[in-house]
Design an enzyme around this catalytic site. Sequence first.
Site, PDB file in Angstrom:
ATOM      1  CB  THR A 176      -0.879  -0.003   1.262  1.00 18.17           C
ATOM      2  OG1 THR A 176      -1.599  -1.231   1.287  1.00 18.17           O
ATOM      3  CG2 THR A 176      -1.849   1.165   1.285  1.00 18.17           C
TER       4      THR A 176
ATOM      5  N   GLY B 151       2.814  -3.276   8.400  1.00 22.17           N
ATOM      6  CA  GLY B 151       2.959  -3.593   9.826  1.00 22.17           C
ATOM      7  C   GLY B 151       4.406  -3.900  10.174  1.00 22.17           C
TER       8      GLY B 151
ATOM      9  CD  GLU C 256      -4.115  -8.940   3.277  1.00 23.34           C
ATOM     10  OE1 GLU C 256      -3.349  -8.506   4.148  1.00 23.34           O
ATOM     11  OE2 GLU C 256      -3.768  -9.081   2.096  1.00 23.34           O
TER      12      GLU C 256
HETATM   13  C1  LIG Z   1       0.277 -12.823  14.748  1.00 26.07           C
HETATM   14  C2  LIG Z   1      -1.172 -13.158  14.842  1.00 26.07           C
HETATM   15  C3  LIG Z   1      -1.915 -13.038  13.594  1.00 26.07           C
HETATM   16  C4  LIG Z   1      -3.304 -13.371  13.733  1.00 26.07           C
HETATM   17  C5  LIG Z   1      -4.028 -13.386  12.431  1.00 26.07           C
HETATM   18  C6  LIG Z   1      -4.772 -12.198  12.309  1.00 26.07           C
HETATM   19  C7  LIG Z   1      -4.813 -11.800  10.892  1.00 26.07           C
HETATM   20  C8  LIG Z   1      -4.758 -10.377  10.737  1.00 26.07           C
HETATM   21  C9  LIG Z   1      -3.438  -9.743  10.998  1.00 26.07           C
HETATM   22  C10 LIG Z   1      -2.922  -9.153   9.764  1.00 26.07           C
HETATM   23  C11 LIG Z   1      -2.413  -7.794   9.943  1.00 26.07           C
HETATM   24  C12 LIG Z   1      -2.846  -6.883   8.866  1.00 26.07           C
HETATM   25  C13 LIG Z   1      -2.196  -7.166   7.551  1.00 26.07           C
HETATM   26  C14 LIG Z   1      -2.719  -6.296   6.523  1.00 26.07           C
HETATM   27  C15 LIG Z   1      -1.856  -6.406   5.326  1.00 26.07           C
HETATM   28  C16 LIG Z   1      -2.379  -5.668   4.150  1.00 26.07           C
HETATM   29  O1  LIG Z   1      -3.353  -4.971   4.181  1.00 26.07           O
HETATM   30  S1  LIG Z   1      -1.449  -5.917   2.711  1.00 26.07           S
HETATM   31  C17 LIG Z   1      -2.262  -4.995   1.456  1.00 26.07           C
HETATM   32  C18 LIG Z   1      -3.570  -5.608   1.023  1.00 26.07           C
HETATM   33  N1  LIG Z   1      -4.047  -4.930  -0.118  1.00 26.07           N
HETATM   34  C19 LIG Z   1      -5.132  -5.306  -0.751  1.00 26.07           C
HETATM   35  O2  LIG Z   1      -5.790  -6.250  -0.371  1.00 26.07           O
HETATM   36  C20 LIG Z   1      -5.429  -4.544  -2.007  1.00 26.07           C
HETATM   37  C21 LIG Z   1      -6.814  -4.803  -2.506  1.00 26.07           C
HETATM   38  N2  LIG Z   1      -6.830  -4.747  -3.956  1.00 26.07           N
HETATM   39  C22 LIG Z   1      -6.824  -5.869  -4.732  1.00 26.07           C
HETATM   40  O3  LIG Z   1      -6.783  -6.981  -4.224  1.00 26.07           O
HETATM   41  C23 LIG Z   1      -6.867  -5.693  -6.231  1.00 26.07           C
HETATM   42  O4  LIG Z   1      -6.333  -4.546  -6.668  1.00 26.07           O
HETATM   43  C24 LIG Z   1      -8.266  -5.829  -6.792  1.00 26.07           C
HETATM   44  C25 LIG Z   1      -9.294  -5.136  -5.940  1.00 26.07           C
HETATM   45  C26 LIG Z   1      -8.521  -7.321  -6.793  1.00 26.07           C
HETATM   46  C27 LIG Z   1      -8.382  -5.284  -8.214  1.00 26.07           C
HETATM   47  O5  LIG Z   1      -7.248  -5.628  -8.987  1.00 26.07           O
HETATM   48  P1  LIG Z   1      -7.306  -5.709 -10.597  1.00 26.07           P
HETATM   49  O6  LIG Z   1      -5.941  -5.981 -11.094  1.00 26.07           O
HETATM   50  O7  LIG Z   1      -8.035  -4.511 -11.105  1.00 26.07           O
HETATM   51  O8  LIG Z   1      -8.086  -7.007 -10.725  1.00 26.07           O
HETATM   52  P2  LIG Z   1      -9.429  -7.373 -11.463  1.00 26.07           P
HETATM   53  O9  LIG Z   1      -9.407  -6.865 -12.877  1.00 26.07           O
HETATM   54  O10 LIG Z   1     -10.601  -7.017 -10.618  1.00 26.07           O
HETATM   55  O11 LIG Z   1      -9.235  -8.936 -11.459  1.00 26.07           O
HETATM   56  C28 LIG Z   1      -8.353  -9.604 -12.339  1.00 26.07           C
HETATM   57  C29 LIG Z   1      -8.485 -11.082 -12.140  1.00 26.07           C
HETATM   58  O12 LIG Z   1      -7.793 -11.471 -10.957  1.00 26.07           O
HETATM   59  C30 LIG Z   1      -8.656 -12.181 -10.065  1.00 26.07           C
HETATM   60  N3  LIG Z   1      -8.179 -11.870  -8.733  1.00 26.07           N
HETATM   61  C31 LIG Z   1      -8.170 -10.673  -8.103  1.00 26.07           C
HETATM   62  N4  LIG Z   1      -7.600 -10.809  -6.888  1.00 26.07           N
HETATM   63  C32 LIG Z   1      -7.240 -12.106  -6.769  1.00 26.07           C
HETATM   64  C33 LIG Z   1      -6.631 -12.856  -5.733  1.00 26.07           C
HETATM   65  N5  LIG Z   1      -6.268 -12.294  -4.572  1.00 26.07           N
HETATM   66  N6  LIG Z   1      -6.421 -14.163  -5.936  1.00 26.07           N
HETATM   67  C34 LIG Z   1      -6.801 -14.755  -7.083  1.00 26.07           C
HETATM   68  N7  LIG Z   1      -7.384 -14.096  -8.092  1.00 26.07           N
HETATM   69  C35 LIG Z   1      -7.608 -12.785  -7.941  1.00 26.07           C
HETATM   70  C36 LIG Z   1     -10.030 -11.669 -10.400  1.00 26.07           C
HETATM   71  O13 LIG Z   1     -11.040 -12.576 -10.006  1.00 26.07           O
HETATM   72  C37 LIG Z   1      -9.928 -11.539 -11.902  1.00 26.07           C
HETATM   73  O14 LIG Z   1     -10.024 -12.833 -12.471  1.00 26.07           O
HETATM   74  P3  LIG Z   1     -10.499 -13.036 -14.000  1.00 26.07           P
HETATM   75  O15 LIG Z   1     -11.798 -12.298 -14.120  1.00 26.07           O
HETATM   76  O16 LIG Z   1      -9.448 -12.436 -14.860  1.00 26.07           O
HETATM   77  O17 LIG Z   1     -10.636 -14.517 -14.111  1.00 26.07           O
HETATM   78  C1  LIG Z   2      -4.304  -1.619  10.527  1.00 23.99           C
HETATM   79  C2  LIG Z   2      -3.876  -1.668   9.102  1.00 23.99           C
HETATM   80  C3  LIG Z   2      -2.791  -2.458   8.735  1.00 23.99           C
HETATM   81  C4  LIG Z   2      -2.345  -2.486   7.421  1.00 23.99           C
HETATM   82  N1  LIG Z   2      -1.231  -3.225   7.088  1.00 23.99           N
HETATM   83  C5  LIG Z   2      -0.748  -3.195   5.825  1.00 23.99           C
HETATM   84  C6  LIG Z   2       0.438  -3.911   5.460  1.00 23.99           C
HETATM   85  O1  LIG Z   2       1.041  -4.604   6.285  1.00 23.99           O
HETATM   86  N2  LIG Z   2       0.905  -3.815   4.192  1.00 23.99           N
HETATM   87  C7  LIG Z   2       0.267  -3.078   3.260  1.00 23.99           C
HETATM   88  O2  LIG Z   2       0.739  -3.028   2.124  1.00 23.99           O
HETATM   89  N3  LIG Z   2      -0.882  -2.411   3.547  1.00 23.99           N
HETATM   90  C8  LIG Z   2      -1.394  -2.450   4.805  1.00 23.99           C
HETATM   91  N4  LIG Z   2      -2.563  -1.772   5.114  1.00 23.99           N
HETATM   92  C9  LIG Z   2      -3.231  -1.000   4.077  1.00 23.99           C
HETATM   93  C10 LIG Z   2      -4.532  -1.644   3.620  1.00 23.99           C
HETATM   94  O3  LIG Z   2      -4.277  -2.804   2.886  1.00 23.99           O
HETATM   95  C11 LIG Z   2      -5.321  -0.618   2.798  1.00 23.99           C
HETATM   96  O4  LIG Z   2      -5.718   0.399   3.687  1.00 23.99           O
HETATM   97  C12 LIG Z   2      -6.536  -1.268   2.143  1.00 23.99           C
HETATM   98  O5  LIG Z   2      -6.130  -2.130   1.114  1.00 23.99           O
HETATM   99  C13 LIG Z   2      -7.530  -0.225   1.593  1.00 23.99           C
HETATM  100  O6  LIG Z   2      -6.900   0.653   0.732  1.00 23.99           O
HETATM  101  P1  LIG Z   2      -7.009   2.238   0.937  1.00 23.99           P
HETATM  102  O7  LIG Z   2      -6.612   2.567   2.323  1.00 23.99           O
HETATM  103  O8  LIG Z   2      -6.249   2.860  -0.184  1.00 23.99           O
HETATM  104  O9  LIG Z   2      -8.531   2.576   0.804  1.00 23.99           O
HETATM  105  P2  LIG Z   2      -9.252   3.203  -0.455  1.00 23.99           P
HETATM  106  O10 LIG Z   2      -9.134   2.284  -1.615  1.00 23.99           O
HETATM  107  O11 LIG Z   2      -8.804   4.604  -0.676  1.00 23.99           O
HETATM  108  O12 LIG Z   2     -10.761   3.185   0.058  1.00 23.99           O
HETATM  109  C14 LIG Z   2     -11.477   4.344   0.470  1.00 23.99           C
HETATM  110  C15 LIG Z   2     -12.947   4.201   0.026  1.00 23.99           C
HETATM  111  O13 LIG Z   2     -12.982   4.154  -1.410  1.00 23.99           O
HETATM  112  C16 LIG Z   2     -13.771   3.039  -1.814  1.00 23.99           C
HETATM  113  N5  LIG Z   2     -13.219   2.472  -3.067  1.00 23.99           N
HETATM  114  C17 LIG Z   2     -11.922   2.331  -3.447  1.00 23.99           C
HETATM  115  N6  LIG Z   2     -11.854   1.716  -4.638  1.00 23.99           N
HETATM  116  C18 LIG Z   2     -13.113   1.437  -5.022  1.00 23.99           C
HETATM  117  C19 LIG Z   2     -13.687   0.773  -6.138  1.00 23.99           C
HETATM  118  N7  LIG Z   2     -12.931   0.235  -7.096  1.00 23.99           N
HETATM  119  N8  LIG Z   2     -15.032   0.671  -6.197  1.00 23.99           N
HETATM  120  C20 LIG Z   2     -15.814   1.174  -5.203  1.00 23.99           C
HETATM  121  N9  LIG Z   2     -15.316   1.792  -4.105  1.00 23.99           N
HETATM  122  C21 LIG Z   2     -13.992   1.922  -4.021  1.00 23.99           C
HETATM  123  C22 LIG Z   2     -13.621   2.019  -0.695  1.00 23.99           C
HETATM  124  O14 LIG Z   2     -14.723   1.118  -0.690  1.00 23.99           O
HETATM  125  C23 LIG Z   2     -13.602   2.922   0.540  1.00 23.99           C
HETATM  126  O15 LIG Z   2     -14.934   3.189   0.928  1.00 23.99           O
HETATM  127  C24 LIG Z   2      -3.023  -1.725   6.438  1.00 23.99           C
HETATM  128  C25 LIG Z   2      -4.139  -0.959   6.800  1.00 23.99           C
HETATM  129  C26 LIG Z   2      -4.567  -0.914   8.106  1.00 23.99           C
HETATM  130  C27 LIG Z   2      -5.752  -0.074   8.471  1.00 23.99           C
END
Ligand SMILES: CCCCCCCCCCCCCCCC(=O)SCCNC(=O)CCNC(=O)[C@H](O)C(C)(C)COP(=O)(O)OP(=O)(O)OC[C@H]1O[C@@H](n2cnc3c(N)ncnc32)[C@H](O)[C@@H]1OP(=O)(O)O
Ligand SMILES: Cc1cc2nc3c(=O)[nH]c(=O)nc-3n(C[C@H](O)[C@H](O)[C@H](O)COP(=O)(O)OP(=O)(O)OC[C@H]3O[C@@H](n4cnc5c(N)ncnc54)[C@H](O)[C@@H]3O)c2cc1C
Length: 616
Positions: free
Chosen positions: A89, A128, A371
């Site tokens: 991110t 994190g 996530e």
């Molecule tokens: C120590 C104790 C622990 C305890 C345990 C607790 C747990 C809790 C602690 C954790 C602590 C916090 C940890 C936070 C860590 C972060 O937050 S890391 C950052 C996470 N960031 C995100 O999740 C970003 C969200 N954004 C996305 O995933 C993608 O950009 C989006 C929303 C999928 C859109 O991407 P795009 O390239 O525009 O993809 P799109 O055209 O919609 O899809 C393309 C194709 O890929 C597929 N696709 C998309 N995503 C995926 C996927 N992930 N896999 C497979 N296929 C996929 C679609 O279905 C589509 O398939 P086809 O239609 O082509 O067949």
């Molecule tokens: C506690 C915490 C820990 C984290 N840890 C990590 C980490 O370890 N590593 C890491 O890389 N990231 C981490 N993140 C970041 C996290 O993955 C992002 O905050 C998350 O993926 C959302 O992205 P954003 O903050 O850019 O929100 P945004 O995408 O800006 O979302 C803001 C608003 O816009 C809307 N929006 C955005 N896109 C669309 C769309 N396509 N269609 C409709 N609505 C949309 C959303 O629904 C939301 O209401 C962490 C976040 C938090 C809060």
Amino acid sequence: MASMSVKHAIAAAKKLRSLQERFNPGGSDIYPALMGDEAITALIPSGNPLSVHILMFTRALREQGTDEQYEKFGRRADNNEIIGTFAQTELGHGTYLRGLEARADYDRGTEEFVLNTPKLSSYKWWPGGLGQTCNYCIFVAQLYIDNEAKGMAMFVVQIRDEETHMPLPGVHVGEIGKKMGLNGVNNGFLGLKDYRVPRLNMLMRHQQVLPDGRFVKSPVSQVSYFPMVFVRCMVARQNSNYLAQAATIATRYSVIRRQSPIEEGQPEPKILEHLTQQMKVIPEIVTAVVYRLAAANLQNMYNETAEAVYRKDFSRLPELHALACILKVATSYDSTYGIERLRQACGGHGYLTAGNLGNIFAMAAPACTYEGENSVLYLQVGKILMKNWSQVLAGRELMPSMAYISECSKMTSFPQWTGSWECLLKAIQYACVGSIRLAFQSYNARVQSAQSQTAAVNYSGLELTKAAELHGRSYVAGNFYQQIVNSPNKHQRSPQFQKVLENMLELHLIQIFFRHLGDILRFIRITEDEISALQRRLEEVLKELRPDAVAITDAFDFNDKILSSALGCYDGNVYERLFEAALKHPLNRKSVPDFFEAHLKPFMKENADNAKKSKL
Ligand SMILES: CCCCCCCCCCCCCCCC(=O)SCCNC(=O)CCNC(=O)[C@H](O)C(C)(C)COP(=O)(O)OP(=O)(O)OC[C@H]1O[C@@H](n2cnc3c(N)ncnc32)[C@H](O)[C@@H]1OP(=O)(O)O
Ligand SMILES: Cc1cc2nc3c(=O)[nH]c(=O)nc-3n(C[C@H](O)[C@H](O)[C@H](O)COP(=O)(O)OP(=O)(O)OC[C@H]3O[C@@H](n4cnc5c(N)ncnc54)[C@H](O)[C@@H]3O)c2cc1C
């Protein structure tokens, strides 16, 4: 706060490592599974600064790196010789990964990548442990070869000296600031300026850059999103646990607290005897049970799929992605709102830090965002449902978790209402399929009228989200129904235990039915009498489950240390513990606080003097 949580996290990591070595030497699966255990997170109430190291850094090295890369970086990470995070991110982008601005330009002269975060908005923001704990990270960037974009890639980047922990030249790293909770996690920022890493620091299991700059594409581009799938599964499990903790606290408190006689002249009953209190507490207990079972199923599916992906068989990835998204969303939303309902169920004392419900809420709530933000994940599932509906129209078979969609699509109308569990489950599924059909018509009409697919998704977003939500309900309720009614273990259960499980099934199905009554009535005719009958069944099952509420929450098996709550202790000494906690407050250390002489007394005196003067 941060240094305390690092200390505790290290102690926990050591313990986990020793368990790993004892129970699964050389293997890696037990480690993150244990790390996700409620005990670990609950004992570090400000959050675990090693979570992302364990859940994402080590896993990405193993799953996205070649065997040689695993030997070079992964083994050291698994062994905690280096500590890393997952830096994806950015300040300007979290959701839209294709919009990431960090870049990696290949220099074939030196066989290196030059990493840059060219603007303020391209700084990494949130990872994190990045603020202070980590000395390495996986840096996610747009790959460029000869200035031509090739898509996202992951790079192993050392950010701090291993000996002194000083940031390396070209690295700008720090803490992003205080948050609503999780303040021990030191979420960080990271900027890189012309920072060079060797070619083999790009994780190359699925895509490669060859020394001469040729690019070998990944056979399946989605695989670079795979590290997120695992954490979504962990969120499903962890957030179910947070809900179970809050439900345990509120249940125990509700059988100690007495308030308001139900009959005039009677003694005050335990508050859990009030029907509305039962409705606040018991459905949350059941939701926690239902989600724990669904999350366990998801975890098994993840393990099987991850093994297949490692062998480069990507066939089950779409189904796992869809299920991980819906369960991540459902458990994070329902736990967050459920914990707040449970806090309110504890009246005023629920607002005290000593009850620990505020902290549990603060741990659960960010999972709605991290996530993959929840609405965005619902839209992902909505899009997958559209694809699957096209398959239904073409008469093709669907993935197993969507088989009910094909079945319902063949029904010309809903069968005769019986009110049985099968009927309730079918009603939820039928409403889901009706919603998918409507969303498809709306989406398709937009595409037919020359809107792009992405614009059509945006403008059909409300309908897609509704269909995705109902698909989540159908999956979770269907899974629970199978486990209670059709499980091969059913006959090993005592009749009394089976009855409790069946009561929970009854409550879950009726609760979801009422929650989505509007959606269901859109597709199914149900009479007022039939709805009233369900209302009576709801009241009845709450009454039946009431005597089992404490036993069910005891079976979650949280010890007092984990719950850390004066309201939820096993011994039920709520008032004594509340008093004890109050007396420990720093303001109670002195009978007269320092601020009295310094501020309060002069303030009151000044007011008294002014009042005297005005009388003269
Ligand atoms: C120590 C104790 C622990 C305890 C345990 C607790 C747990 C809790 C602690 C954790 C602590 C916090 C940890 C936070 C860590 C972060 O937050 S890391 C950052 C996470 N960031 C995100 O999740 C970003 C969200 N954004 C996305 O995933 C993608 O950009 C989006 C929303 C999928 C859109 O991407 P795009 O390239 O525009 O993809 P799109 O055209 O919609 O899809 C393309 C194709 O890929 C597929 N696709 C998309 N995503 C995926 C996927 N992930 N896999 C497979 N296929 C996929 C679609 O279905 C589509 O398939 P086809 O239609 O082509 O067949
Ligand atoms: C506690 C915490 C820990 C984290 N840890 C990590 C980490 O370890 N590593 C890491 O890389 N990231 C981490 N993140 C970041 C996290 O993955 C992002 O905050 C998350 O993926 C959302 O992205 P954003 O903050 O850019 O929100 P945004 O995408 O800006 O979302 C803001 C608003 O816009 C809307 N929006 C955005 N896109 C669309 C769309 N396509 N269609 C409709 N609505 C949309 C959303 O629904 C939301 O209401 C962490 C976040 C938090 C809060």
